[in-house]
Scaffold this active site. Sequence first.
Site, short mmCIF file in Angstrom:
data_model
loop_
_atom_site.label_atom_id
_atom_site.label_comp_id
_atom_site.label_asym_id
_atom_site.label_seq_id
_atom_site.Cartn_x
_atom_site.Cartn_y
_atom_site.Cartn_z
CG LEU A 1 -59.19 30.31 30.95
CD1 LEU A 1 -57.76 30.03 30.51
CD2 LEU A 1 -59.83 31.36 30.04
CG HIS B 1 -51.64 33.41 20.55
ND1 HIS B 1 -52.32 34.21 21.43
CD2 HIS B 1 -52.09 32.15 20.77
CE1 HIS B 1 -53.14 33.47 22.16
NE2 HIS B 1 -53.02 32.21 21.77
CE LYS C 1 -29.12 28.86 15.52
NZ LYS C 1 -29.74 27.93 14.54
CE1 TYR D 1 -47.13 32.16 22.38
CE2 TYR D 1 -49.25 31.49 23.30
CZ TYR D 1 -48.02 31.17 22.77
OH TYR D 1 -47.67 29.85 22.60
CD GLN E 1 -45.30 28.39 24.93
OE1 GLN E 1 -45.69 28.84 26.00
NE2 GLN E 1 -46.12 27.79 24.09
#
Length: 598
Positions: free
Chosen positions: A120, A344, A489, A283, A481
């Site tokens: 990390l 997340h 839409k 995140y 991502q």
Amino acid sequence: MAMAGALARSSINGALCAAHLAQYDVRMCSDSLRCSTKLFQLPCLLSSRCKWLTRQRIPIIVSAENTMVSEQSLDTRSLSESLASREIRKEKEIGDGALENDSGGESTVTITVVGASGDLAKKKIFPALFALFYEGCLPKHFTVYGYARSKMTNEELRTMISRTLTCRIDQRENCGDKIEKFLQRCFYQSGQYNSEEDFSRLDKALKEHEGIRLANRLFYLSIPPDIFIEVARCASLRTSSSKGWTRVIVEKPFGRDSESSAELTRGLKNYLTEEQIYRIDHYLGKELVENMSVLRFSNLVFEPLWSRQYIRNVQLIFSEDFGTEGRGGYFDNYGIIRDIMQNHLLQILALFAMEPPVSLDAEDMRNEKVKVLRSMRPLKLEDVVVGQYKSHYKGGIKYPGYTDDKTVPRNSITPTFAAAALFIDNARWDGIPFLMKAGKALHSRRTEIRVQFRHVPGHLFKRSFGMDLDHATNELVIRVQPDEAIYLKINNKVPGLGMRLDRSNLNLLYSDRYSREIPDAYERLLLDAIEGERRLFIRSDELDAAWSLFTPLLKDLEEKKVAPELYPYGSRGPVGAYYLAAKHNVRWGDLGAETQNT
């Protein structure tokens, strides 16, 4: 506050803002677009290299013609509150041990990466620090220290770091010179994680670089969670700054359940205050996640629709197209629910569903997130489907199953996939299903938020869609991502003499609209931690509320030894996930050919 009012009434002028705000110790960055990480960004449009206010949350609308127009005429009260909030935070830190430098001398910041030899640190933390240095966003005086058990010299650390450093393609400075200047600020100290004596030696080394300047210290704990408390103890007792601030960034996982998380929090608070602890979930630093509040609260077209009256369901989808790849030993201790869903995806859900905060202050934002989490129903077994990927042949290649990983027990039932239906029992979201889906070794890599709106009442054109009304549903997609995008839409008439309807996307693809590279989430969060901005970090009561939702489910899964449904490597996951969605009258939005072309 009078100064803030005068500033709000003044014209938008970079030099004037800089002169006024210098008195409030506001950070100036050489590249405002890269350094702007607050909800409302103020891009520098006066010149390509001007120094501009980038760390204040001033609502600004930037037109396509690069003309800046103030929102609500740069509301004086909003700016005053923003500056006042900064002053309050500064005073609070002083109360927690960060003393003002009365002598008027310069300050310095030392960032110590504990666990500097780990993946990390090498792949994310050191490159993020260099990116901030490259953009001119770090303080004038700073030092980076690596600390780990491995024996290493300063030069060996620099060589290790240099292999992962890259320069921004839109900058003109010599990349090699920048890397060399950064590496000269990097040093290494070896030592045990539980040794106060070794941390005392680290303290001595830090003081040699800090000199007589006011010393501020940031520790990044890039280490396993079982040694967090030992490191916090040694750092607090032996390497805390005597006059400046001391902050500690803690990486997930924050425990395995409510009990272990609470024990970890108590252990950290024996040596650190809550204000010193920065629980990081990277995140929250992603561009599209941070932009979610801007999309909702600064666009009138969306906020009135953000409720059960118009939204039929919300989907949070996380998928990876690879397996554990040798990390199975670590992953098997946690599983996909602890690794992805409890942190997340749940953090994204809380940001999405929260009520409008009183202000953009960190505590106001986090208060609203906590209210959402406390309004949610704890998960039960019937609300969840779990799966595990198995080996699969594709294109003549055999892809290994989860238990084929040599670091994973052959009889492991740890889920590599989970789908869940969550509900928020409040006035805004009552009865609306929030569906989560997360998995490894799936058909694609993506993280998306999909908002499916209700069917149009008395739809005049329903015959054009046949019986498939889902095909006519408006859907807002926020793709976190890869290939960051926001698209809506809509139904549209196909040009021609007949009445044939088609689905089209109103598409904001970031790579097409914005020429600059999107910063990595760790850059944003590290800069926030250095500046004492806590909005994107997790508070202890927020963590408690999150674990209270998932702990009963996790205990049931483990005590009843629920076997996961097997699914082939590279597939769309277990069939049970589709039955779960159908149970709540929902169709997963990531199905269909259109997801491959948006």
